[in-house]
Design an enzyme around this catalytic site. Structure first.
Site, PDB file in Angstrom:
ATOM      1  N   CYS A 151       0.812  -1.225   0.000  1.00 33.67           N
ATOM      2  CA  CYS A 151       0.000   0.000   0.000  1.00 33.67           C
ATOM      3  C   CYS A 151       0.847   1.277   0.000  1.00 33.67           C
ATOM      4  O   CYS A 151       0.312   2.375  -0.122  1.00 33.67           O
ATOM      5  CB  CYS A 151      -0.969  -0.008   1.178  1.00 33.67           C
ATOM      6  SG  CYS A 151      -1.958  -1.507   1.229  1.00 33.67           S
TER       7      CYS A 151
ATOM      8  N   HIS B 239      -3.435   6.843   2.404  1.00 32.89           N
ATOM      9  CA  HIS B 239      -3.892   5.536   1.923  1.00 32.89           C
ATOM     10  C   HIS B 239      -5.227   5.245   2.604  1.00 32.89           C
ATOM     11  O   HIS B 239      -5.375   5.444   3.816  1.00 32.89           O
ATOM     12  CB  HIS B 239      -2.849   4.474   2.279  1.00 32.89           C
ATOM     13  CG  HIS B 239      -3.338   3.078   2.115  1.00 32.89           C
ATOM     14  ND1 HIS B 239      -3.974   2.657   0.962  1.00 32.89           N
ATOM     15  CD2 HIS B 239      -3.319   2.010   2.957  1.00 32.89           C
ATOM     16  CE1 HIS B 239      -4.311   1.385   1.113  1.00 32.89           C
ATOM     17  NE2 HIS B 239      -3.932   0.973   2.311  1.00 32.89           N
TER      18      HIS B 239
ATOM     19  N   ASN C 150     -10.447  -0.363   0.483  1.00 27.54           N
ATOM     20  CA  ASN C 150      -8.994  -0.260   0.443  1.00 27.54           C
ATOM     21  C   ASN C 150      -8.494  -0.849  -0.880  1.00 27.54           C
ATOM     22  O   ASN C 150      -8.611  -2.047  -1.102  1.00 27.54           O
ATOM     23  CB  ASN C 150      -8.439  -1.040   1.650  1.00 27.54           C
ATOM     24  CG  ASN C 150      -6.927  -1.030   1.724  1.00 27.54           C
ATOM     25  OD1 ASN C 150      -6.241  -0.743   0.750  1.00 27.54           O
ATOM     26  ND2 ASN C 150      -6.401  -1.369   2.891  1.00 27.54           N
TER      27      ASN C 150
HETATM   28  O1  UT7 Z   1      -3.882  -1.558   3.592  1.00 29.65           O
HETATM   29  C1  UT7 Z   1      -3.030  -2.060   4.550  1.00 29.65           C
HETATM   30  C2  UT7 Z   1      -3.288  -1.413   5.841  1.00 29.65           C
HETATM   31  N1  UT7 Z   1      -4.394  -2.042   6.497  1.00 29.65           N
HETATM   32  C3  UT7 Z   1      -4.962  -1.469   7.555  1.00 29.65           C
HETATM   33  O2  UT7 Z   1      -4.572  -0.384   7.907  1.00 29.65           O
HETATM   34  C4  UT7 Z   1      -6.024  -2.194   8.321  1.00 29.65           C
HETATM   35  C5  UT7 Z   1      -5.827  -1.944   9.805  1.00 29.65           C
HETATM   36  N2  UT7 Z   1      -6.787  -2.650  10.662  1.00 29.65           N
HETATM   37  C6  UT7 Z   1      -8.095  -2.291  10.705  1.00 29.65           C
HETATM   38  O3  UT7 Z   1      -8.533  -1.426   9.985  1.00 29.65           O
HETATM   39  C7  UT7 Z   1      -8.988  -2.959  11.733  1.00 29.65           C
HETATM   40  O4  UT7 Z   1      -8.192  -3.661  12.660  1.00 29.65           O
HETATM   41  C8  UT7 Z   1     -10.023  -3.925  11.105  1.00 29.65           C
HETATM   42  C9  UT7 Z   1     -11.040  -3.157  10.313  1.00 29.65           C
HETATM   43  C10 UT7 Z   1      -9.301  -4.921  10.194  1.00 29.65           C
HETATM   44  C11 UT7 Z   1     -10.731  -4.708  12.200  1.00 29.65           C
HETATM   45  O5  UT7 Z   1     -11.363  -3.790  13.100  1.00 29.65           O
HETATM   46  P1  UT7 Z   1     -11.193  -3.980  14.680  1.00 29.65           P
HETATM   47  O6  UT7 Z   1     -11.984  -2.939  15.326  1.00 29.65           O
HETATM   48  O7  UT7 Z   1      -9.705  -4.002  14.948  1.00 29.65           O
HETATM   49  O8  UT7 Z   1     -11.865  -5.371  14.923  1.00 29.65           O
HETATM   50  P2  UT7 Z   1     -11.242  -6.668  15.627  1.00 29.65           P
HETATM   51  O9  UT7 Z   1     -10.263  -7.315  14.715  1.00 29.65           O
HETATM   52  O10 UT7 Z   1     -10.802  -6.305  16.987  1.00 29.65           O
HETATM   53  O11 UT7 Z   1     -12.509  -7.593  15.729  1.00 29.65           O
HETATM   54  C12 UT7 Z   1     -13.577  -7.277  16.627  1.00 29.65           C
HETATM   55  C13 UT7 Z   1     -14.674  -8.312  16.477  1.00 29.65           C
HETATM   56  C14 UT7 Z   1     -14.169  -9.744  16.497  1.00 29.65           C
HETATM   57  O12 UT7 Z   1     -15.132 -10.539  17.160  1.00 29.65           O
HETATM   58  P3  UT7 Z   1     -14.929 -10.958  18.717  1.00 29.65           P
HETATM   59  O13 UT7 Z   1     -13.646 -11.742  18.753  1.00 29.65           O
HETATM   60  O14 UT7 Z   1     -14.863  -9.665  19.467  1.00 29.65           O
HETATM   61  O15 UT7 Z   1     -16.149 -11.767  18.984  1.00 29.65           O
HETATM   62  C15 UT7 Z   1     -14.123 -10.140  15.044  1.00 29.65           C
HETATM   63  O16 UT7 Z   1     -14.275 -11.523  14.841  1.00 29.65           O
HETATM   64  O17 UT7 Z   1     -15.300  -8.137  15.190  1.00 29.65           O
HETATM   65  C16 UT7 Z   1     -15.329  -9.398  14.517  1.00 29.65           C
HETATM   66  N3  UT7 Z   1     -15.272  -9.144  13.088  1.00 29.65           N
HETATM   67  C17 UT7 Z   1     -16.350  -8.928  12.335  1.00 29.65           C
HETATM   68  N4  UT7 Z   1     -17.665  -8.920  12.629  1.00 29.65           N
HETATM   69  C18 UT7 Z   1     -18.523  -8.663  11.616  1.00 29.65           C
HETATM   70  C19 UT7 Z   1     -14.156  -9.043  12.312  1.00 29.65           C
HETATM   71  N5  UT7 Z   1     -14.513  -8.771  11.047  1.00 29.65           N
HETATM   72  C20 UT7 Z   1     -15.868  -8.702  11.036  1.00 29.65           C
HETATM   73  C21 UT7 Z   1     -16.806  -8.448  10.021  1.00 29.65           C
HETATM   74  N6  UT7 Z   1     -18.125  -8.429  10.365  1.00 29.65           N
HETATM   75  N7  UT7 Z   1     -16.459  -8.201   8.737  1.00 29.65           N
END
Ligand code: UT7
Length: 322
Positions: free
Chosen positions: A113, A249, A279
């Site tokens: 990215c 980005h 993204n």
């Molecule tokens: O381009 C390269 C650079 N990339 C980035 O900068 C991405 C950086 N990371 C992020 O943007 C975020 O970490 C994400 C959007 C990927 C994830 O958001 P988050 O707030 O960090 O969520 P999390 O990973 O802490 O997950 C929270 C909960 C989990 O469930 P439990 O374990 O709390 O029950 C996940 O399983 O959300 C769940 N979850 C979802 N639920 C519904 C993860 N993805 C989804 C989804 N729909 N699509």
């Protein structure tokens, strides 16, 4: 020496897919995706490969620049989703756009990215060295090729598309770059799948699917953006109030909100279109720039900082005057 951008272009993939439509194939919801990322929809390519989108964006940039295509003597494509291992997407663009001048060089750059920033930096170096006159610099992706639609933690985040610019030497306009990488952290964002010899296959599971440890990348991203803005401001001797636009980005709205708050920068200074595109990795910054140009948001002489961050891990920024 100074460098200017004289043309902008973009290409959207054919199919707009809303969060609700995605929730029919993977366990997610429009509410979760919007709340956690700011994404409302993304475009997926159905029949077009990366070189097709790259070529469309390139043609738009060439038209916008009003230059003779024959004068383009460097084509750089930043991508992590090339049509194949070889030839490069840049070589395919050269053929598809009819840019077959004998003195034109084309090659790809993989810095994930951050790829478009690195490509701009490469182009500037080639221009300043006097090796080339007009550089066509493209960021293009068909990330849908490497998404695992059973994995809700990644499949809802990414989209396809391409953006392009034309760069050349200028008598007045300043451009500079700051780029870094940290290889020890490579495991948090990967797509491994390449053909392996039998010996290697025994020891290593290989899949082309994109895998990401989202929270680790989030923590890296906020530090990376702050580092880039700080370093670029130091290099330009400018205060952030003198910057008209920051074009990050487009990964996650919450990442940008966090940085804006921490650095006390007005959120309105950040151009965001991730709600429409998701993204698009290397393509996100040039798509945003082209959209801004079309909307009349990039006025003559405006000061712009672009910020990239992603797999590698890599991060970096570009300063330019529009
Ligand atoms: O381009 C390269 C650079 N990339 C980035 O900068 C991405 C950086 N990371 C992020 O943007 C975020 O970490 C994400 C959007 C990927 C994830 O958001 P988050 O707030 O960090 O969520 P999390 O990973 O802490 O997950 C929270 C909960 C989990 O469930 P439990 O374990 O709390 O029950 C996940 O399983 O959300 C769940 N979850 C979802 N639920 C519904 C993860 N993805 C989804 C989804 N729909 N699509």
């Amino acid at each position: 020496m100074s460098i200017e951008i004289v043309g902008y272009g973009l290409a959207q993939a054919e199919q707009a897919v809303t969060n609700t439509e995605l929730s029919n194939t993977v366990e997610t919801s429009d509410a979760w995706i919007q709340e956690r990322t700011g994404i409302k929809q993304r475009y997926f390519s159905i029949h077009k490969n990366t070189s097709d989108l790259a070529s469309e964006a390139a043609m738009m940039a060439i038209q916008d620049a009003k230059i003779d295509p024959k004068t383009i003597d460097l084509i750089l494509v930043a991508t992590i989703t090339p049509d194949g291992m070889m030839p490069s997407v840049a070589s395919l663009v050269q053929a598809k756009c009819g840019l077959n001048e004998q003195n034109c060089l084309s090659y790809d750059i993989n810095a994930a990215c951050t790829g478009f920033i690195v490509a701009m930096q490469n182009a500037q170096a080639m221009l300043e060295a006097g090796f080339v006159q007009n550089a066509l610099v493209i960021g293009a992706e068909t990330l849908s090729k490497i998404l695992d639609f059973n994995d809700r933690t990644t499949s809802v985040l990414f989209g396809d598309g391409a953006g392009a610019i034309i760069m050349r030497r200028s008598s007045t306009k300043k451009m500079l770059h700051y780029t870094r990488s940290e290889g020890d952290l490579q495991g948090v964002l990967t797509s491994d799948g390449l053909a392996l010899n039998p010996e290697m296959q025994i020891n290593q599971y290989s899949s082309h699917f994109l895998r990401m440890q989202g929270q680790a990348v989030f923590r890296f991203a906020v530090k990376a953006i702050e580092d880039v803005i700080t370093k670029v401001l130091q290099q330009t001797n400018l205060h952030v109030d003198q910057i008209d636009w920051i074009v990050p980005h487009q990964a996650n709205r919450r990442i940008i909100e966090y940085v804006a708050n921490k650095m006390n920068i007005d959120l309105a200074k950040f151009y965001l279109n991730l709600d429409q595109y998701g993204n698009t990795s290397s393509a996100s910054i040039p798509i945003a720039l082209s959209e801004m140009k079309t909307k009349g948001l990039l006025k003559e002489g405006m000061r712009v900082i672009c910020v990239g961050f992603g797999a590698g891990l890599t991060w970096g920024g570009s300063y330019f005057e529009s």
